[in-house]
Design a protein around this motif. Structure first.
Motif, PDB file in Angstrom:
ATOM      1  N   ARG A  33       0.804  -1.216   0.000  1.00  0.00           N
ATOM      2  CA  ARG A  33       0.000   0.000   0.000  1.00  0.00           C
ATOM      3  C   ARG A  33       0.839   1.269   0.000  1.00  0.00           C
ATOM      4  N   THR A  61      -3.307   3.606  -3.161  1.00  0.00           N
ATOM      5  CA  THR A  61      -3.863   3.361  -1.842  1.00  0.00           C
ATOM      6  C   THR A  61      -4.908   4.417  -1.508  1.00  0.00           C
ATOM      7  N   ARG A  93      -2.482   2.680   8.447  1.00  0.00           N
ATOM      8  CA  ARG A  93      -3.696   1.862   8.314  1.00  0.00           C
ATOM      9  C   ARG A  93      -3.765   0.886   9.474  1.00  0.00           C
ATOM     10  N   HIS A 116      -9.502   1.514   4.688  1.00  0.00           N
ATOM     11  CA  HIS A 116      -8.673   2.584   4.138  1.00  0.00           C
ATOM     12  C   HIS A 116      -7.591   2.965   5.141  1.00  0.00           C
TER      13      HIS A 116
END
Length: 811
Positions: A303, A524, A547, A553
């Motif tokens: 990410r 991301t 995260r 998210h």
């Protein structure tokens, strides 16, 4: 050199082995010393080595421990820091011409070693607290071993720790001898006080502190993961009387750190991070409160998020924390987790080199001349994936050439003592925004704990006005301004541009109007917290995002409002234009898209899309929405069933015609119609029947109707279509129409008998058989008895094998 030989050393547990340590270093060049906290290994060992005329550098993993160790040794010598004992941390150097013992951070010693691989003027390097396995410490050990092998065989290395894996450390140090010093400790009782249902960990810790103050004498040392948790627990304990509540972490001003480390006139509660586990001695402690949490470096490579993560403490770490309560007498450790969970804690903390983002390590290795680190001896080798990701970042920053060798720009970035991303932001930001603006923003990004705001502009405005964290931020800003080159021109870039220079792949655009979700160029998705002024911005330059496990998210922790123009300027290498032809919304979507990484910034219809891309999109449509997109007449459906029946009954060369098989072999049956199609409506005009006929094997085409006839003529003269849709071919026919038949027709070259669904005159099921002889003999009498009363106008002979078949009534 200043004489330390007459210096009286205090009687601490490490004192009996000081001579052995010096002798082992003299004989072997490397030694491992295992000594628990409080034994004096950090302070007495360097002084004892200096007594033998050696110049000593002590490498500490943290700045707070660096200053504390130097102050304690200077106190033992009876001098101020900076005379015979000094220290150096980034941005601060307190030493003089008489200094023979210097305490430095591991990262600073790496930089010094890069500038002077021979480490001139140093006889011994003490690597303190090796068990903590910080990234800089692991790198420093590898570089020192390499320097000792090639340039300084006389350089002596001593690894000291409280809970070091002695065997492995001795192996890394080339078969070094291992010495032990025993601490004088007292028994420590363990109590478990887990959070109540719905209780935050900070509230649980505050409750445990109050319990400790009520039940124990002396001071209370509390372990929390970071400065934020320390602030919240301090607020929860604000009402305590006759007790000083003191924070202790590496970002505090020196005076506040000193207050926590001194014995006071009143009882105190010290709220500390992991820095107090082993690097420091906090006097007067008789009780420990452990939150069970620790903050460590983590990287989410997929990410593109890297930073600090809060994790559970290891069992070894928990034991070391608890041991702080037993230094001066029997103590007690309050653990803020259930007792049954203790066995589920990891045995040891994960080495940082296995979990951290390795861009900075990659730059240091390139500066040393071994970009992949293969020429070095490691405690744990850097993992290849994260190291390769670091190389990719460095190439994008211009720090490495295409062959992986460090560039002049890369060396300049390394000299700044910053993460390479921040070094790039300082160097290029100075040209775009000016020296002051660039150094102020980079100082904030390098130490985001100086602010609790999520908006960079708001944070800078507050820091410029003054307040908590301002002094530290101003000192670092001035240091950076002094290290950066004066700009050749004065630009007008804002803070967001400097942030984006450091993290170009984190420029982000709002996904939809009024949505708090933003998509970063890396692909991301991140969410802006409720109430943040950033929610009004269409674009963001994200500096810090993380995260939580299980979250959909990431969360934006620090960012600056931006715009599309800024994103295009700073993230220009990520800018691309390409034709996008895909199946979307039930039809072919053909557009020319301009993107910054994963962010679409412009999209226009494509008039003449590449036919190959259109064909691929149509195939995707067939896979997503099904073969029903082409035209399926009743004849096509029956034809598919007949071919499928022969594949099941005979196998090759008859093809499978299930959805997966047809989709995997489109070229064999939908061409050339598919190649001429451009949209969904074109698919609807393609006849599936015409395509399926192409699948009938050429060698068997003449026998197709024989092997799987579409219909069969029954004795009454009717021609009835066979139903091939089930597991067996079925002929639905009225009983009277098959009078005289003794055997059912055979299909697939005589292999499969037709199944008769015998119907009443009204067309309702009466019987099922593929063995007429048996049915006429045993089944028919019952059917005749059931139906003759209901249908008296129809013939019901007693011997159907000789009766005339008919479609009509008796008349």
């Amino acid at each position: 050199m200043t004489d330390f030989s007459s210096l009286p050393l205090p009687d601490l547990p490490v004192r009996p082995v000081l001579g052995e340590v010096a002798d082992a270093l003299a004989e072997h060049g490397t030694t491992v010393l295992v000594a628990p906290p409080g034994t004096g290994k950090t302070t007495l060992v360097p002084l004892a080595l200096a007594q033998r005329g050696l110049r000593v550098v002590v490498a500490e993993p943290r700045r707070l421990a660096t200053r504390a160790a130097a102050r304690r040794m200077a106190q033992l010598v009876g001098e101020d820091v900076g005379e015979r004992v000094g220290y150096s941390v980034r941005g601060e150097r307190v030493r003089g011409p008489r200094t023979v013992v210097e305490v430095v951070t591991s990262g600073l010693l790496v930089r010094r070693l890069q500038a002077d691989p021979e480490l001139s003027g140093v006889d011994v390097v003490v690597l303190d607290e090796c068990h903590e396995r910080h990234l800089d410490a692991d790198l420093l050990l590898a570089l020192l071993l390499d320097a000792r092998d090639g340039l300084r065989p006389d350089l002596r290395l001593l690894a000291t720790s409280a809970t070091i894996a002695a065997t492995r450390a001795a192996e890394v140090l080339g078969g070094a001898p291992v010495l032990h010093a025993q601490a004088r400790t007292y028994p420590v009782e363990h109590r478990y006080l887990p959070p109540n249902p719905g209780e935050r960990i900070e509230a649980c810790v505050a409750r445990a502190v109050r319990t400790a103050l009520d039940e124990q004498d002396g001071d209370v040392l509390t372990f929390l993961p970071g400065a934020g948790e320390i602030r919240r627990v301090a607020a929860a304990l604000a009402g305590l009387s006759d007790v000083d509540v003191l924070p202790l972490h590496g970002r505090l001003p020196h005076a506040e750190q000193d207050s926590a480390l001194r014995e006071g006139k009143r009882r105190k509660v010290v709220l500390a991070t992991a820095v107090a586990e082993s690097s420091l001695t906090v006097p007067g402690v008789r009780a420990v409160v452990d939150s069970g949490m620790s903050r460590v470096s983590r990287v989410d490579t997929r990410r593109g998020l890297a930073g600090l993560a809060t994790v559970r403490v290891s069992q070894a770490g928990a034991e070391q924390r608890a041991g702080r309560a037993g230094r001066q007498g029997p103590g007690i450790a309050y653990r803020c987790w259930p007792e049954h969970e203790h066995s589920t804690l990891p045995a040891f903390a994960e080495p940082e080199i296995r979990t951290a983002e390795l861009t900075r390590l990659a730059l240091e290795l390139a500066c040393w001349g071994t970009p992949d680190g293969s020429a070095l001896t490691w405690w744990d080798e850097p993992p290849t994936g994260p190291l390769a990701a670091g190389h990719e970042v460095l190439r994008g920053l211009g720090a490495l050439d295409p062959d992986g060798a460090v560039t002049g720009r890369g060396r300049r970035m390394a000299e700044l003592g910053l993460h390479p991303r921040l070094a790039r932001a300082l160097l290029d930001g100075t040209e775009r925004a000016g020296l002051r603006a660039a150094s102020e923003v980079v100082a904030l990004l390098d130490d985001d704990t100086v602010t609790s705001e999520s908006d960079v502009d708001s944070a800078l405005a507050r820091l410029r006005r003054g307040g908590p964290g301002t002094d530290r931020w101003r000192r670092e800003s001035r240091r950076l301004a002094g290290r950066a080159e004066k700009p050749t021109r004065q630009g007008r870039a804002d803070a967001a541009e400097i942030v984006a220079l450091a993290f170009p792949e984190r420029v982000a655009r709002r996904r939809a109007a009024d949505s708090p979700i933003y998509l970063m160029a890396s692909g991301t998705a991140v969410e802006v917290p409720t109430g943040s002024p950033l929610r009004h911005a269409e674009w963001l330059a994200v500096a810090v995002a993380d995260r939580s496990p299980g979250a959909a998210h990431g969360t934006v922790r620090l960012a600056a409002p931006a715009d599309e123009g800024l994103a295009r300027r700073v993230a220009a290498p990520l800018l691309s234009a390409r034709d996008e032809v895909r199946w979307s919304g039930g039809d072919v979507r053909a557009v020319r898209e301009e993107r910054i990484g994963a962010i679409t910034v412009d999209s226009r219809p494509l008039r003449e899309p590449d036919p190959a891309l259109v064909r691929a999109a149509l195939l995707d449509g067939l896979r997503v929405d099904g073969l029903e997109l082409v035209r399926w007449s009743q004849d096509a459906v029956r034809l598919r069933d007949r071919i499928g029946f022969l594949h099941s009954a005979l196998g090759e060369p008859w093809p499978a015609v299930d959805d997966d098989s047809l989709l995997s072999d489109v070229d064999s049956w939908l061409e050339p119609e598919l190649s001429r199609a451009r949209k969904r409506a074109d698919l609807a005009r393609i006849s599936a029947a015409g395509g399926l006929r192409r699948l009938i094997p050429w060698s068997q085409a003449a026998r197709f109707d024989e092997l799987a006839p579409e219909s069969v003529e029954v004795p009454s003269g009717s021609r009835i279509k066979i139903d091939y849709s089930g597991d067996r071919p079925v002929l639905p026919v009225k009983v009277q129409e098959v009078f005289g038949w003794r055997q059912v027709p055979m299909l697939a070259g005589g292999r499969i008998p037709l199944v008769l669904h015998l119907l009443s005159p009204a067309g309702r099921p009466a019987a099922v058989t593929s063995d007429l002889e048996s049915f006429w003999a045993t089944g028919y009498p019952q059917v005749r008895a059931d139906l003759r009363g209901r249908y008296p106008k129809h013939p019901w002979p007693t011997d159907p094998t000789t009766a005339l078949p008919t479609r009509k009534t008796r008349r």
